[in-house]
Design a protein around this motif. Sequence first.
Motif, short mmCIF file in Angstrom:
data_model
loop_
_atom_site.label_atom_id
_atom_site.label_comp_id
_atom_site.label_asym_id
_atom_site.label_seq_id
_atom_site.Cartn_x
_atom_site.Cartn_y
_atom_site.Cartn_z
N ALA A 134 -17.46 3.60 17.23
CA ALA A 134 -16.96 3.22 18.56
C ALA A 134 -16.16 1.93 18.51
CB ALA A 134 -18.13 3.10 19.52
N GLU A 135 -16.63 0.97 17.72
CA GLU A 135 -15.93 -0.31 17.60
C GLU A 135 -14.54 -0.12 16.98
OE1 GLU A 135 -18.58 -3.69 16.10
OE2 GLU A 135 -19.74 -1.86 15.70
N HIS A 136 -14.48 0.65 15.92
CA HIS A 136 -13.20 0.85 15.25
C HIS A 136 -12.24 1.64 16.12
CE1 HIS A 136 -15.09 -0.14 11.17
NE2 HIS A 136 -14.08 -0.97 11.31
N GLN A 137 -12.76 2.58 16.91
CA GLN A 137 -11.89 3.32 17.81
C GLN A 137 -11.31 2.40 18.87
OE1 GLN A 137 -11.58 6.94 17.13
NE2 GLN A 137 -9.68 6.22 18.06
N ALA A 138 -12.15 1.50 19.39
CA ALA A 138 -11.68 0.51 20.36
C ALA A 138 -10.68 -0.45 19.72
CB ALA A 138 -12.86 -0.25 20.95
N LEU A 139 -10.92 -0.79 18.46
CA LEU A 139 -10.02 -1.70 17.75
C LEU A 139 -8.63 -1.10 17.59
CD1 LEU A 139 -9.69 -4.33 16.05
CD2 LEU A 139 -10.38 -2.97 14.06
N ILE A 140 -8.57 0.19 17.28
CA ILE A 140 -7.27 0.85 17.13
C ILE A 140 -6.51 0.82 18.45
CG2 ILE A 140 -6.15 3.09 16.74
CD1 ILE A 140 -8.27 3.64 14.60
N GLY A 141 -7.22 1.12 19.55
CA GLY A 141 -6.57 1.07 20.86
C GLY A 141 -6.05 -0.32 21.18
N TRP A 142 -6.85 -1.34 20.88
CA TRP A 142 -6.43 -2.73 21.10
C TRP A 142 -5.22 -3.08 20.25
CZ3 TRP A 142 -6.19 -6.92 17.76
CH2 TRP A 142 -5.99 -8.18 18.35
N ASP A 168 -9.42 -3.02 1.66
CA ASP A 168 -10.69 -2.60 2.24
C ASP A 168 -10.47 -1.91 3.58
OD1 ASP A 168 -12.06 -3.42 0.05
OD2 ASP A 168 -13.05 -5.13 0.99
N ILE A 169 -9.63 -0.89 3.52
CA ILE A 169 -9.40 -0.05 4.69
C ILE A 169 -10.68 0.71 5.01
CG2 ILE A 169 -8.01 1.84 5.61
CD1 ILE A 169 -5.98 0.85 3.27
N PHE A 170 -11.30 1.28 3.97
CA PHE A 170 -12.56 1.98 4.11
C PHE A 170 -13.69 1.12 3.55
CE2 PHE A 170 -9.50 5.57 3.77
CZ PHE A 170 -9.74 6.16 5.01
N GLU A 185 -10.46 10.49 9.93
CA GLU A 185 -9.75 10.89 11.15
C GLU A 185 -9.15 9.67 11.85
OE1 GLU A 185 -12.44 13.10 13.56
OE2 GLU A 185 -12.62 14.77 12.14
N MET A 186 -9.91 8.57 11.92
CA MET A 186 -9.39 7.35 12.54
C MET A 186 -8.23 6.78 11.73
SD MET A 186 -12.58 5.25 14.20
CE MET A 186 -13.60 5.25 12.74
N TYR A 187 -8.33 6.87 10.43
CA TYR A 187 -7.26 6.43 9.52
C TYR A 187 -5.97 7.20 9.84
CZ TYR A 187 -5.00 6.06 4.83
OH TYR A 187 -4.14 5.87 3.77
N ALA A 188 -6.10 8.52 9.95
CA ALA A 188 -4.93 9.36 10.27
C ALA A 188 -4.42 9.06 11.67
CB ALA A 188 -5.31 10.83 10.14
N ASP A 189 -5.34 8.81 12.61
CA ASP A 189 -4.96 8.51 13.99
C ASP A 189 -4.14 7.23 14.05
OD1 ASP A 189 -5.10 8.83 16.89
OD2 ASP A 189 -6.48 7.13 16.85
N LEU A 190 -4.54 6.22 13.29
CA LEU A 190 -3.80 4.96 13.25
C LEU A 190 -2.39 5.17 12.74
CD1 LEU A 190 -3.71 1.83 13.41
CD2 LEU A 190 -4.61 1.80 11.07
N ALA A 209 1.91 10.39 -0.37
CA ALA A 209 3.24 11.01 -0.29
C ALA A 209 3.52 11.54 1.11
CB ALA A 209 3.36 12.13 -1.32
N LEU A 210 2.50 12.16 1.71
CA LEU A 210 2.65 12.67 3.07
C LEU A 210 2.83 11.55 4.07
CD1 LEU A 210 2.50 14.97 5.16
CD2 LEU A 210 0.00 14.73 5.12
N LEU A 211 2.07 10.49 3.91
CA LEU A 211 2.13 9.39 4.87
C LEU A 211 3.45 8.64 4.80
CD1 LEU A 211 -1.48 7.86 4.70
CD2 LEU A 211 -0.58 9.65 6.18
N SER A 212 4.12 8.67 3.66
CA SER A 212 5.41 7.98 3.55
C SER A 212 6.45 8.57 4.51
CB SER A 212 5.93 8.06 2.11
OG SER A 212 6.22 9.40 1.75
N VAL A 213 6.26 9.83 4.88
CA VAL A 213 7.15 10.47 5.85
C VAL A 213 6.89 9.92 7.25
CG1 VAL A 213 7.86 12.70 6.83
CG2 VAL A 213 7.19 12.56 4.43
N LEU A 214 5.70 9.36 7.44
CA LEU A 214 5.30 8.82 8.75
C LEU A 214 5.39 7.28 8.77
CD1 LEU A 214 2.19 11.08 9.38
CD2 LEU A 214 4.48 11.35 10.35
N SER A 215 6.34 6.73 8.03
CA SER A 215 6.60 5.29 8.02
C SER A 215 5.43 4.48 7.51
CB SER A 215 6.98 4.79 9.43
OG SER A 215 7.99 5.58 10.00
N THR A 216 4.57 5.10 6.69
CA THR A 216 3.40 4.42 6.13
C THR A 216 3.49 4.43 4.61
OG1 THR A 216 1.98 5.03 7.99
CG2 THR A 216 0.88 4.47 5.93
#
Length: 420
Positions: free
Chosen positions: A22-30, A48-50, A61-66, A95-102
């Motif tokens: 819940a905290e990390h989900q709120a953090l992403i929104g913030w 230390d993403i994870f 899922e939160m990683y992908a959402d971000l 490789a996939l994320l590089s298409v999404l500016s990551t």
Amino acid sequence: MRILHTSDWHLGQNFMGKSRQAEHQALIGWLLTQVQNHAVDAVLIAGDIFDTGTPPSYAREMYADLVVRLHAAGVGLLLLGGNHDSVATLRESSALLSVLSTHVYPAATAPKSHVRVLPSRVAGQPGCIVCAIPFIRPRDVVTSEFGQSAQDRQQQLLVAIKQYYQSVYAAACAKRDELAQQTGQRLPIIATGHLTTVGASSSESVREIYVGTLDAFPTSEFPPVDYLALGHIHKPQKVGGHEHIRYCGSPITLSFDELGQNKQMLLVDLNESGLQSVTELPVPIFQPMMSLRGDLGYMTDALPRIAAQAEAGQTVWLEITVTTDDYLADLPARIQKLVEGQPLEVLRIRRERGQTMAQLQDNSGVTLDELDPHDVFERRLGLEEGMDASLRGAITQRYRQVVDAVQLGESEEQGEGTAQ
């Protein structure tokens, strides 16, 4: 060019049996709100993403959402692997994320491949050059030699890390000169890192790295970049008083000894002249936590006051250290009775004198040489009062898996050394 510097999210952390989802989900929104309000060009997460190498599915899922939400906002994302992160886990989708500016940098590879040009958000023109350096594992930059002393290995690793930074920086300078000839613009250069530097102050939730080989990397050995975005230390701080060398710290409290820290992210503004300013963005407290110390009389008075101050819908997580009444056998039950019906949850109870006596008794007549890793772990775990039996069993099982994996890795390295 404006960059938002953050690190040490530890997605998927299990904190004394409690999920931080819940905290990390709120953090992403913030974070998304700050990106829009402050016109951020790119977000940089310095390791230390994870929390573990095998994060739970909701953390992925939160990683992908971000990634998706920042891409939709037109903001670039730079992700650096940390010592908690699995190289394979980060690499599998890079490789996939590089298409999404990551752009993801799981581990140290060829220096030239770690030079990244970040564009500005609006014009899309090059805004800065990044020496995108993740956590450097010793095996990526040094080769062990038979008969080396601990001091020799420490010096070898220090030199190797210094050379790696210099090599990436040299490649970045070459890229800057190339772009300057094309556009007439001299881009600023920043670098990243996930390590402990001399003079940095850490907390109990920070796992030591380079144990037995390198305690801290000297600040003076970093290349002369315009800004150095560091991760690994959870307490936000300037290093050695330098304005341009910063740990942003973790955005949420990851251990009780981090209470009182002002959690933040950093807005970094750069132009052709270099670093212009660093602005601290305070991160809200999404999960209230408190650490209390005193006798039962103090707890009887303090706990109702804390409950009365809790915001509606929130439960305060507590660490309680009992002093003069710590001899009571039913101490955990008494503490739990005090918080019944209150928006309070006790995650850890410490017996101050009991822990001290137990440690003194353990130290009498027993040396580490007589104990294996499992014995040490069992003795330490035995000091945790009131821990649920199922949680104790799960922690013990996980620890044994880690020890077995480490011992297996050491055996394989020894076998390879023998073969060579």
